[in-house]
Write an enzyme that holds these catalytic residues in place. Structure first.
Site, PDB file in Angstrom:
ATOM      1  N   GLY A 122      39.497  35.376  40.389  1.00 60.20           N
ATOM      2  CA  GLY A 122      39.872  34.012  40.730  1.00 60.20           C
ATOM      3  C   GLY A 122      40.851  34.056  41.875  1.00 60.20           C
ATOM      4  CD  GLN A 163      46.414  34.000  43.845  1.00 65.36           C
ATOM      5  OE1 GLN A 163      45.442  33.464  43.334  1.00 65.36           O
ATOM      6  NE2 GLN A 163      46.676  35.290  43.685  1.00 65.36           N
ATOM      7  CB  CYS A 191      48.077  38.583  39.798  1.00 68.22           C
ATOM      8  SG  CYS A 191      48.185  37.171  40.902  1.00 68.22           S
ATOM      9  CG  LEU A 192      43.424  39.392  43.993  1.00 68.89           C
ATOM     10  CD1 LEU A 192      42.449  38.443  44.666  1.00 68.89           C
ATOM     11  CD2 LEU A 192      43.045  40.841  44.273  1.00 68.89           C
ATOM     12  CG  HIS A 212      45.870  34.598  36.176  1.00 73.23           C
ATOM     13  ND1 HIS A 212      46.590  35.743  35.926  1.00 73.23           N
ATOM     14  CD2 HIS A 212      45.830  34.482  37.537  1.00 73.23           C
ATOM     15  CE1 HIS A 212      46.977  36.288  37.068  1.00 73.23           C
ATOM     16  NE2 HIS A 212      46.522  35.543  38.071  1.00 73.23           N
ATOM     17  CD  GLU A 213      42.936  32.547  39.377  1.00 78.11           C
ATOM     18  OE1 GLU A 213      43.556  32.149  40.383  1.00 78.11           O
ATOM     19  OE2 GLU A 213      42.870  33.739  39.054  1.00 78.11           O
ATOM     20  CG  HIS A 222      48.090  31.758  40.831  1.00 84.34           C
ATOM     21  ND1 HIS A 222      49.130  32.537  41.279  1.00 84.34           N
ATOM     22  CD2 HIS A 222      47.138  32.624  40.384  1.00 84.34           C
ATOM     23  CE1 HIS A 222      48.821  33.820  41.113  1.00 84.34           C
ATOM     24  NE2 HIS A 222      47.620  33.901  40.564  1.00 84.34           N
TER      25      HIS A 222
HETATM   26 NI    NI Z   1      46.644  35.672  40.139  1.00 81.18          NI
END
Ligand code: NI
Length: 189
Positions: free
Chosen positions: A47, A52, A100-101, A142-143, A146
């Protein structure tokens, strides 16, 4: 289309509460959504949220397709959420081992609801209203976190679960995959 740079932990954009998208903006943000998806694919993310990639608007992309970063995750078709709202459908939670990226080379255990109602617009502004369960519900939480300026790090209850990706694979993955399989068996997701 373009691959965007991904903000990493410490950048203030990740701590900003993203602003809602107005209906009149939907046409204008289509190229951005293409970039978001392309960037998620390039980074093998499950995701990616707009903030981000330095756009603090309430848009995120989710897709799991035989993901090499998360080989135990059930597939999720490409889903774009605009102005998402999540409502837990149960009090039941599970401990998810997340990465997480925007948090390079770190994973940790966070508590997530096992069921959610998801209401949002799709990328064209059509109403979405569906439920997700199990590990997939963890990915959605999680998304959307953000978009509220939250990282999985904020939800780690026991910092002793923090692990680099190599140490996760070496010391924690086998036990987690067993738990993940049990969730998938129970919820199909
Ligand atoms: Ni993330």
């Amino acid at each position: 289309m373009a691959i965007r740079k991904i903000a990493t932990v410490g950048h203030p954009v990740l701590r900003q509460v993203a602003r809602p998208v107005a209906r009149e903006e939907i046409a204008k943000i289509q190229p951005f959504i293409d970039d978001l998806v392309e960037t998620m694919h390039d980074a093998n993310g499950a995701g990616l949220a707009a903030n981000q990639v330095y756009e603090p608007i309430r848009v995120c992309a989710i897709e799991v397709r035989n993901n090499p970063r998360y080989p135990y995750k059930p597939n999720i078709p490409l889903t774009i959420l605009v102005n998402p709202e999540l409502t837990p459908t149960t009090d039941e939670t599970f401990m998810n081992y997340e990465g997480c990226l925007s948090v390079p080379n770190l994973r940790g255990e966070v508590r997530r609801f096992t069921g959610l109602r998801v209401r949002a617009w799709d990328r064209h502004g059509n109403d979405l209203d569906f439920e997700v369960k199990g590990l997939t519900a963890g990915t959605f939480q999680h998304e959307v976190d953000h978009l509220d300026g939250k990282l999985f790090l904020d939800r780690v209850e026991d910092t002793r679960t923090l692990a680099t990706w190599a140490d996760f694979e070496r010391h924690h993955m086998a036990a987690f995959v067993e738990r993940a399989k049990a969730l998938v068996a129970k919820y199909g997701a």
